[in-house]
Design a protein around this motif. Structure first.
Motif, PDB file in Angstrom:
ATOM      1  N   ILE A  33      -8.925  13.616  -0.686  1.00 14.31           N
ATOM      2  CA  ILE A  33      -9.138  13.161  -1.937  1.00 14.31           C
ATOM      3  C   ILE A  33      -8.155  12.065  -2.293  1.00 14.31           C
ATOM      4  N   PHE A  34      -6.992  12.168  -1.784  1.00 16.90           N
ATOM      5  CA  PHE A  34      -5.955  11.274  -2.030  1.00 16.90           C
ATOM      6  C   PHE A  34      -6.647   9.848  -1.661  1.00 16.90           C
ATOM      7  N   GLU A  35      -7.209   9.776  -0.639  1.00 14.44           N
ATOM      8  CA  GLU A  35      -7.671   8.404  -0.073  1.00 14.44           C
ATOM      9  C   GLU A  35      -8.728   7.849  -1.047  1.00 14.44           C
ATOM     10  N   GLY A  36      -9.362   8.932  -2.014  1.00 18.79           N
ATOM     11  CA  GLY A  36     -10.335   8.373  -2.999  1.00 18.79           C
ATOM     12  C   GLY A  36      -9.747   7.824  -3.768  1.00 18.79           C
ATOM     13  N   TYR A  37      -8.453   8.022  -4.200  1.00 20.37           N
ATOM     14  CA  TYR A  37      -7.729   7.211  -5.364  1.00 20.37           C
ATOM     15  C   TYR A  37      -7.202   6.019  -4.722  1.00 20.37           C
ATOM     16  N   LEU A  38      -6.819   6.148  -3.654  1.00 24.44           N
ATOM     17  CA  LEU A  38      -5.908   4.825  -2.974  1.00 24.44           C
ATOM     18  C   LEU A  38      -6.945   3.710  -2.728  1.00 24.44           C
ATOM     19  N   ALA A  39      -8.092   4.255  -2.227  1.00 21.78           N
ATOM     20  CA  ALA A  39      -9.385   3.059  -1.699  1.00 21.78           C
ATOM     21  C   ALA A  39      -9.303   1.912  -2.386  1.00 21.78           C
ATOM     22  N   PRO A  40      -9.613   1.723  -3.667  1.00 20.43           N
ATOM     23  CA  PRO A  40      -9.569   0.595  -4.300  1.00 20.43           C
ATOM     24  C   PRO A  40      -8.367  -0.487  -4.176  1.00 20.43           C
ATOM     25  N   TRP A  41      -7.332   0.058  -3.953  1.00 23.14           N
ATOM     26  CA  TRP A  41      -6.263  -0.440  -3.920  1.00 23.14           C
ATOM     27  C   TRP A  41      -5.596  -0.924  -2.402  1.00 23.14           C
ATOM     28  N   ARG A  42      -6.440  -0.506  -1.615  1.00 25.31           N
ATOM     29  CA  ARG A  42      -6.194  -0.877  -0.184  1.00 25.31           C
ATOM     30  C   ARG A  42      -6.702  -2.243   0.388  1.00 25.31           C
ATOM     31  N   GLU A  86       0.642  -1.175   0.016  1.00 19.51           N
ATOM     32  CA  GLU A  86       0.081   0.047   0.054  1.00 19.51           C
ATOM     33  C   GLU A  86       0.842   1.207   0.051  1.00 19.51           C
ATOM     34  N   GLY A  87       1.978   1.405   0.762  1.00 19.94           N
ATOM     35  CA  GLY A  87       2.798   2.577   0.756  1.00 19.94           C
ATOM     36  C   GLY A  87       3.461   2.655  -0.581  1.00 19.94           C
ATOM     37  N   MET A  88       3.986   1.451  -1.256  1.00 22.31           N
ATOM     38  CA  MET A  88       4.567   1.681  -2.480  1.00 22.31           C
ATOM     39  C   MET A  88       3.731   2.216  -3.673  1.00 22.31           C
ATOM     40  N   ILE A  89       2.288   1.667  -3.511  1.00 22.17           N
ATOM     41  CA  ILE A  89       1.323   2.195  -4.463  1.00 22.17           C
ATOM     42  C   ILE A  89       0.863   3.680  -4.244  1.00 22.17           C
ATOM     43  N   ALA A  90       0.667   4.092  -2.847  1.00 23.13           N
ATOM     44  CA  ALA A  90       0.563   5.457  -2.340  1.00 23.13           C
ATOM     45  C   ALA A  90       1.734   6.412  -2.885  1.00 23.13           C
ATOM     46  N   ALA A  91       2.981   5.971  -2.692  1.00 24.41           N
ATOM     47  CA  ALA A  91       3.953   6.889  -3.231  1.00 24.41           C
ATOM     48  C   ALA A  91       4.013   7.112  -4.561  1.00 24.41           C
ATOM     49  N   HIS A  92       3.594   5.964  -5.551  1.00 24.53           N
ATOM     50  CA  HIS A  92       3.501   6.222  -6.997  1.00 24.53           C
ATOM     51  C   HIS A  92       2.301   7.032  -7.507  1.00 24.53           C
ATOM     52  N   LEU A  93       1.221   6.867  -6.787  1.00 18.11           N
ATOM     53  CA  LEU A  93      -0.226   7.768  -6.724  1.00 18.11           C
ATOM     54  C   LEU A  93       0.340   9.395  -6.616  1.00 18.11           C
ATOM     55  N   ALA A  94       1.377   9.336  -5.642  1.00 15.22           N
ATOM     56  CA  ALA A  94       1.538  10.834  -4.942  1.00 15.22           C
ATOM     57  C   ALA A  94       2.344  11.776  -6.286  1.00 15.22           C
ATOM     58  N   GLN A  95       2.849  10.903  -7.167  1.00 18.16           N
ATOM     59  CA  GLN A  95       3.571  11.667  -8.299  1.00 18.16           C
ATOM     60  C   GLN A  95       2.573  12.054  -9.425  1.00 18.16           C
TER      61      GLN A  95
END
Length: 276
Positions: free
Chosen positions: A174-183, A155-164
């Motif tokens: 808002i960020f959680e909205g993008y990350l939620a499907p991958w949690r 999850e941390g790796m995916i979050a770091a990728h999304l942050a770019q």
């Protein structure tokens, strides 16, 4: 508008597809990319719906649509979903707005499956290889290792990728909205399944066909896109005779998120200007 839900369902060969439609008028179909979902369109829809019937959905394997082990979400299979959905919606040659990897699906549906499209808008578009990011390429080539990672590390790796993906840091909600499907274990597994299907070889045959497109095409690009920089935008524009390239200010790769008003205004202007 952070509470984003799609209220309708279409049953496809790869499971249920969640979709919805908003507004009234000439149809526009919005196609999300990866690793995002229809959530990226929520603010764009608000600006388009007063003048257009706007269709959004989650590709199989993404967002709120079906996700399961063994699901075929290859890029050639995803392209087959569009003719099915257009028939279900009763659409004939709508404007198709395809973001990120979605232009590959839309173009394959149009070129190889005869999908009728009235116009294309390609946004921050992966079409001409190479375009897979270094992280995604590493993850795709080391699937066995990635699938053994503890969930919280993945999850941390995916979050770091999304942050770019955005020009400025997103609000945590808002960020959680993008990350939620991958949690969670299920979400992480779905993420690695999606990455495993990244295949630039399925985009390559489209490149020599770009000059043959007979429908109007507009390119929209975040002026600070860190994943697909300006050179990729100009490369695609050069391959599409007559396609006008517009850069969106204060926008990164997720240009519909960074600057939804400018994105929607460009779409509305394109719709007004193009011949019917």
């Amino acid at each position: 508008m952070t509470d984003w839900q799609l209220g309708r369902t279409f049953t496809s060969p790869q499971g249920e597809i969640r979709w919805d439609a908003f507004g009234a008028g000439p149809p526009i179909v919005l196609l999300h990319g990866t690793p995002n979902w229809s959530y990226i369109w929520r603010n764009v829809v608000e600006h388009l719906a007063p003048r257009h019937r706007v269709y959004v959905f989650d590709w199989p394997g993404f967002g709120s649509s079906a996700r399961f082990a063994g699901q075929n979400i290859s890029w050639d299979e995803q392209a087959r979903r569009l003719p099915e959905l257009f028939e279900h919606w009763g659409l004939a040659a709508p404007t198709v707005v395809a973001f990120d990897f979605a232009p590959i699906f839309a173009l394959r549906a149009h070129v190889f499956h005869g999908l009728e499209v009235g116009a294309f808008v390609f946004a921050d578009a992966a079409v001409i290889p190479p375009f897979v990011t270094d992280f995604s390429r590493l993850a795709r080539e080391n699937q066995g290792t990635m699938r053994q990672l503890p969930v919280h590390i993945a999850e941390g790796m995916i979050a770091a990728h999304l942050a770019q993906t955005t020009y400025r840091p997103l609000d945590p909600e808002i960020f959680e909205g993008y990350l939620a499907p991958w949690r969670g274990a299920e979400g992480v597994a779905a993420y690695w399944r999606a990455v495993a299907r990244y295949d630039e070889d399925l985009a390559a045959p489209l490149v020599p066909r770009l000059a043959e497109l007979s429908v109007p095409v507009r390119l929209l690009w975040g002026d600070h896109d860190a994943w697909f920089p300006r050179e990729k935008a100009r490369e695609l524009a050069a391959a599409l005779p007559g396609a006008e390239l517009r850069f969106l200010p204060q926008a990164g790769h997720f240009s519909p998120e960074d600057n939804p008003r400018a994105f929607a205004e460009e779409l509305l202007a394109f719709e007004r200007e193009r011949p019917r």
